[in-house]
Design a protein around this motif. Structure first.
Motif, PDB file in Angstrom:
ATOM      1  N   ALA A 175       4.124  -4.610  -6.879  1.00  0.00           N
ATOM      2  CA  ALA A 175       3.465  -3.843  -5.818  1.00  0.00           C
ATOM      3  C   ALA A 175       3.020  -4.811  -4.734  1.00  0.00           C
ATOM      4  O   ALA A 175       2.311  -5.778  -5.014  1.00  0.00           O
ATOM      5  CB  ALA A 175       2.277  -3.066  -6.366  1.00  0.00           C
ATOM      6  N   LEU A 176       3.434  -4.543  -3.509  1.00  0.00           N
ATOM      7  CA  LEU A 176       3.087  -5.394  -2.366  1.00  0.00           C
ATOM      8  C   LEU A 176       1.994  -4.716  -1.560  1.00  0.00           C
ATOM      9  O   LEU A 176       2.157  -3.590  -1.081  1.00  0.00           O
ATOM     10  CB  LEU A 176       4.320  -5.644  -1.497  1.00  0.00           C
ATOM     11  N   TRP A 177       0.865  -5.422  -1.391  1.00  0.00           N
ATOM     12  CA  TRP A 177      -0.294  -4.875  -0.693  1.00  0.00           C
ATOM     13  C   TRP A 177      -0.568  -5.641   0.593  1.00  0.00           C
ATOM     14  O   TRP A 177      -0.523  -6.875   0.613  1.00  0.00           O
ATOM     15  CB  TRP A 177      -1.531  -4.966  -1.582  1.00  0.00           C
ATOM     16  N   ASN A 178      -0.876  -4.888   1.637  1.00  0.00           N
ATOM     17  CA  ASN A 178      -1.417  -5.449   2.871  1.00  0.00           C
ATOM     18  C   ASN A 178      -2.933  -5.387   2.731  1.00  0.00           C
ATOM     19  O   ASN A 178      -3.530  -4.303   2.808  1.00  0.00           O
ATOM     20  CB  ASN A 178      -0.946  -4.629   4.079  1.00  0.00           C
ATOM     21  N   LEU A 179      -3.569  -6.516   2.506  1.00  0.00           N
ATOM     22  CA  LEU A 179      -4.998  -6.520   2.199  1.00  0.00           C
ATOM     23  C   LEU A 179      -5.873  -6.107   3.382  1.00  0.00           C
ATOM     24  O   LEU A 179      -6.829  -5.338   3.196  1.00  0.00           O
ATOM     25  CB  LEU A 179      -5.412  -7.890   1.661  1.00  0.00           C
ATOM     26  N   PRO A 180      -5.614  -6.594   4.615  1.00  0.00           N
ATOM     27  CA  PRO A 180      -6.456  -6.134   5.732  1.00  0.00           C
ATOM     28  C   PRO A 180      -6.430  -4.617   5.906  1.00  0.00           C
ATOM     29  O   PRO A 180      -7.431  -4.008   6.289  1.00  0.00           O
ATOM     30  CB  PRO A 180      -5.848  -6.846   6.945  1.00  0.00           C
ATOM     31  N   ALA A 181      -5.273  -4.002   5.620  1.00  0.00           N
ATOM     32  CA  ALA A 181      -5.147  -2.547   5.767  1.00  0.00           C
ATOM     33  C   ALA A 181      -5.471  -1.806   4.470  1.00  0.00           C
ATOM     34  O   ALA A 181      -5.518  -0.566   4.462  1.00  0.00           O
ATOM     35  CB  ALA A 181      -3.738  -2.181   6.217  1.00  0.00           C
ATOM     36  N   SER A 182      -5.676  -2.550   3.367  1.00  0.00           N
ATOM     37  CA  SER A 182      -5.922  -1.951   2.049  1.00  0.00           C
ATOM     38  C   SER A 182      -4.844  -0.933   1.699  1.00  0.00           C
ATOM     39  O   SER A 182      -5.127   0.185   1.252  1.00  0.00           O
ATOM     40  CB  SER A 182      -7.313  -1.300   1.997  1.00  0.00           C
ATOM     41  N   GLU A 183      -3.592  -1.314   1.911  1.00  0.00           N
ATOM     42  CA  GLU A 183      -2.483  -0.386   1.747  1.00  0.00           C
ATOM     43  C   GLU A 183      -1.363  -1.022   0.928  1.00  0.00           C
ATOM     44  O   GLU A 183      -0.976  -2.170   1.158  1.00  0.00           O
ATOM     45  CB  GLU A 183      -1.937   0.016   3.118  1.00  0.00           C
ATOM     46  N   CYS A 184      -0.841  -0.251  -0.042  1.00  0.00           N
ATOM     47  CA  CYS A 184       0.350  -0.668  -0.786  1.00  0.00           C
ATOM     48  C   CYS A 184       1.565  -0.270   0.038  1.00  0.00           C
ATOM     49  O   CYS A 184       1.825   0.923   0.233  1.00  0.00           O
ATOM     50  CB  CYS A 184       0.391  -0.006  -2.155  1.00  0.00           C
ATOM     51  N   VAL A 185       2.300  -1.255   0.545  1.00  0.00           N
ATOM     52  CA  VAL A 185       3.377  -0.976   1.495  1.00  0.00           C
ATOM     53  C   VAL A 185       4.729  -0.807   0.813  1.00  0.00           C
ATOM     54  O   VAL A 185       5.637  -0.202   1.375  1.00  0.00           O
ATOM     55  CB  VAL A 185       3.463  -2.073   2.574  1.00  0.00           C
ATOM     56  N   SER A 186       4.892  -1.363  -0.395  1.00  0.00           N
ATOM     57  CA  SER A 186       6.162  -1.178  -1.092  1.00  0.00           C
ATOM     58  C   SER A 186       6.004  -1.459  -2.578  1.00  0.00           C
ATOM     59  O   SER A 186       5.094  -2.191  -3.000  1.00  0.00           O
ATOM     60  CB  SER A 186       7.254  -2.092  -0.507  1.00  0.00           C
ATOM     61  N   THR A 187       6.899  -0.836  -3.359  1.00  0.00           N
ATOM     62  CA  THR A 187       6.970  -1.065  -4.795  1.00  0.00           C
ATOM     63  C   THR A 187       8.397  -1.436  -5.156  1.00  0.00           C
ATOM     64  O   THR A 187       9.338  -0.753  -4.741  1.00  0.00           O
ATOM     65  CB  THR A 187       6.538   0.178  -5.584  1.00  0.00           C
TER      66      THR A 187
END
Length: 371
Positions: A275-287
């Motif tokens: 799971a790839l997370w964009n931490l500043p956006a607190s969003e999982c962008v891809s699995t």
């Protein structure tokens, strides 16, 4: 016609069989390259194994040995004696890290005995202590410069709990801290100077597999058998975010995680997924799905490297596209470490280490001979 058994030594034969079995079942849990800056051994790396040892190898020496290695009957992998080997732990050594990037860097390890031990890397790598006696690699009894011991918890009538193991470490030299992921479901922040615990991070419901320091935000991230990753504030010790499901029926252990160089992207290995997370956006962008359970993961610039319970090193881009997959020697791979020059070392079951160039060619494959 029977052979001459006049000089047969049953004890020696049994010892050789047991030694061979131990070598075949040894597991390399972690490899780590020495800091590249101002270091006298820029091609050096350290191997942490299930027998509790740390073994120091030189890549140049290994490549030379590999070039002249002859595949004899019953031996298809080179057995390489290390430049130095130290008995670091009573039980498996699970992780090894370097604290600092110059000649005063510390070599740290943690293990099943619930301890972190540290040595001066310069003294460790340049020691004149002989490791070889009649061609056999011998144990080097070197007292560590640093020793941190996990706390034991008090039970009824003052009884102490068993010593919880330390499964992983992360370092933050800027704050003078070492963070540990322990078997008692807690993470600990240790002060390197005093050797004392500065903070305890409590909240997971099962033991921890991994911990990563995010120094730019004064945070750490932990991954647990309970199926969650947690982000912690190092100033308060409080959890600021939980990543993943806390449903016991559907949870899969979070076995590994890594931050990119900007500390804005987080990749988590959980079950057969990344799971790839964009931490500043607190969003999982891809699995990203892979065929086997993930056992280690790391970033290489804008790409993701991962290994698991099969002899394959995979490389993905941030969109989840598979860029390459390279066959490795260990049938199950537990660790990846990346040299700044792009060389990758992977280690795993059978005590095997495979060193692979940035172009995908195998520089050397060997089985580390320890004690």
């Amino acid at each position: 016609m029977y052979g001459d058994a006049t000089n047969w030594n049953e004890d020696e034969y049994r010892e050789s069989i047991l030694k061979e079995r131990e070598i075949q079942t040894r597991t390399v849990f972690r490899t780590a390259w020495a800091p590249p800056e101002r270091i006298s051994n820029p091609d050096a790396f350290v191997v942490a194994s299930s027998d509790g040892t740390l073994a120091f190898h030189s890549l140049n020496s290994l490549v030379s040995q590999s070039a002249s290695f002859g595949y004899s009957k019953g031996q298809d992998v080179m057995v390489a004696e290390p430049e130095r080997v130290v008995r670091a732990h009573d039980g498996p050594a699970y992780d090894v890290k370097f604290y600092g990037e110059d000649e005063d860097a510390l070599l740290l390890s943690c293990g099943d005995d619930g301890r972190v031990r540290g040595w001066k890397w310069r003294e460790f790598s340049e020691s004149e202590v002989s490791l070889h006696l009649q061609g056999v690699c011998t144990e080097d009894h070197v007292k560590p410069l640093l020793e941190l011991t996990n706390p034991q918890h008090k039970g009824p009538w003052g009884a102490l709990s068993p010593m919880p193991e330390i499964n992983a470490m992360s370092v933050d030299p800027q704050s003078g801290s070492v963070f540990t992921a322990a078997g008692d479901s807690c993470a600990y922040c240790w002060d390197v100077e005093s050797g004392k615990i500065k903070m305890t991070f409590k909240g997971h419901s099962d033991y921890l597999h991994t911990v990563v320091s995010r120094s730019s935000a004064s945070q750490i991230l932990t991954g647990s058998e309970d199926g969650t990753a947690r982000i912690w504030d190092c100033k308060t010790g409080k959890c600021v975010k939980v990543i993943g499901s806390q449903d016991k029926k559907s949870r899969l252990r979070l076995s590994s995680m890594a931050l990119d160089g900007s500390e804005s992207w987080l990749v988590c290995g959980q079950g057969k997924n990344l799971a790839l997370w964009n931490l500043p956006a607190s969003e999982c962008v891809s699995t990203i799905s892979i065929p086997v359970h993930v056992q280690d993961v790391m970033f290489d610039e804008k790409q993701i490297l991962t290994v698991g319970a099969e002899p394959v090193l995979r490389r993905f881009d941030l969109n989840g596209a598979l860029l390459s997959q390279i066959h490795c020697a260990p049938c199950s791979v537990f660790s990846i470490s990346l040299h700044p020059a792009g060389v990758v070392a992977v280690g795993g079951y059978g005590g095997l280490v495979d060193v692979i160039s940035q172009f995908g060619s195998h520089l050397c494959t060997f089985r580390s001979s320890s004690l």
